[in-house]
Design an enzyme around this catalytic site. Sequence first.
Site, mmCIF file in Angstrom:
data_model
loop_
_atom_site.group_PDB
_atom_site.id
_atom_site.type_symbol
_atom_site.label_atom_id
_atom_site.label_comp_id
_atom_site.label_asym_id
_atom_site.label_seq_id
_atom_site.Cartn_x
_atom_site.Cartn_y
_atom_site.Cartn_z
ATOM 1 N NE ARG A 225 -3.999 -1.994 0.287
ATOM 2 C CZ ARG A 225 -3.937 -3.076 -0.467
ATOM 3 N NH1 ARG A 225 -2.922 -3.253 -1.297
ATOM 4 N NH2 ARG A 225 -4.880 -4.011 -0.395
ATOM 5 C CG HIS A 273 -1.537 -0.929 -8.223
ATOM 6 N ND1 HIS A 273 -2.230 -0.114 -7.379
ATOM 7 C CD2 HIS A 273 -1.709 -2.194 -7.730
ATOM 8 C CE1 HIS A 273 -2.799 -0.839 -6.423
ATOM 9 N NE2 HIS A 273 -2.483 -2.101 -6.615
#
Length: 310
Positions: A225, A273
């Site tokens: 994260r 990502h």
Amino acid sequence: MTLTILFAASEANWHSYAAPLQSAMSEAGLDATLTRDAAPQDVDYIIYAPTSPLQDFSPYSRCKAVLSLWAGVERIVTNPTLTQPLCRMVDPALSEGMMEWVVGHSLRHHLGMDRHIVNPGRVWDPACPPLARERPVAMLGMGALGTACARALAALNFPVTGWSRSPKSIDGIPCLHGDAGLAQALSTAQIVVTLLPKTAETENILNARTLALLPLGAVILNPGRGALIDDGALLAALDAGRIGHATLDVFRTEPLPLDHPYWSHPRVTVTPHIAADTRAPSASRVIAENIRRAEAGEPLLHRVDRQRGY
């Protein structure tokens, strides 16, 4: 009775998931209608992505569970209208993808591959890296993804120490917890991998104080994260040479803004990502199995603990 299952995600997701979900539900023996539009009072289950326009769950009084397509649930778990059980996505294929990204970039930094792959000066540098057994790794987060990555690195002879907020016991991987355990894990780690959920306790867990605990030249890999890292502290540590490199797959704002200093920093690698994406065929089987379990009166898999936030 035919179940009504609402697919509350993007149109692109619908095109990817419609056929695999129908197939998986058929294989699970479910009599179900998968739809993108249904009266709230008729919906039995919601298949969900947090980017969906659906943000008010209160009209879905009949809904038995909300089944997330994402592993991370921080964007939905605090929604006050969500009273239905929430299940996060835990998919073996997702674990495999994450493991491959973590192992690949760990080996890249361990072996010093960048200096050979990008070598415009044609420098002949025969420096030999240490063996993997001489390169300690700290795995911050020992859930399904962290455990899979820790075991894969340990199989390559990296000495891996796991850390989590609460005690864990995992065969073959020494595990620490709490503040003292974090300091111990970081104090010898030449590679740090962050795979923690985003909670109030984990935000900025890598900050000026904890980064200073690392050996000089340590490498950071963050596929977890974006909020796990204090960006300013990391950039300062990189500029000072305390941190050798940071390979980052997740960010506080995505896509990463074009003017963000990570893009141009010589000691930062940005990946968009991609460390672990949900694969529709395998994720559809996870969702269908959870619906089957709920209909059979069995406990839901991967149910989120609202108090812990994951």
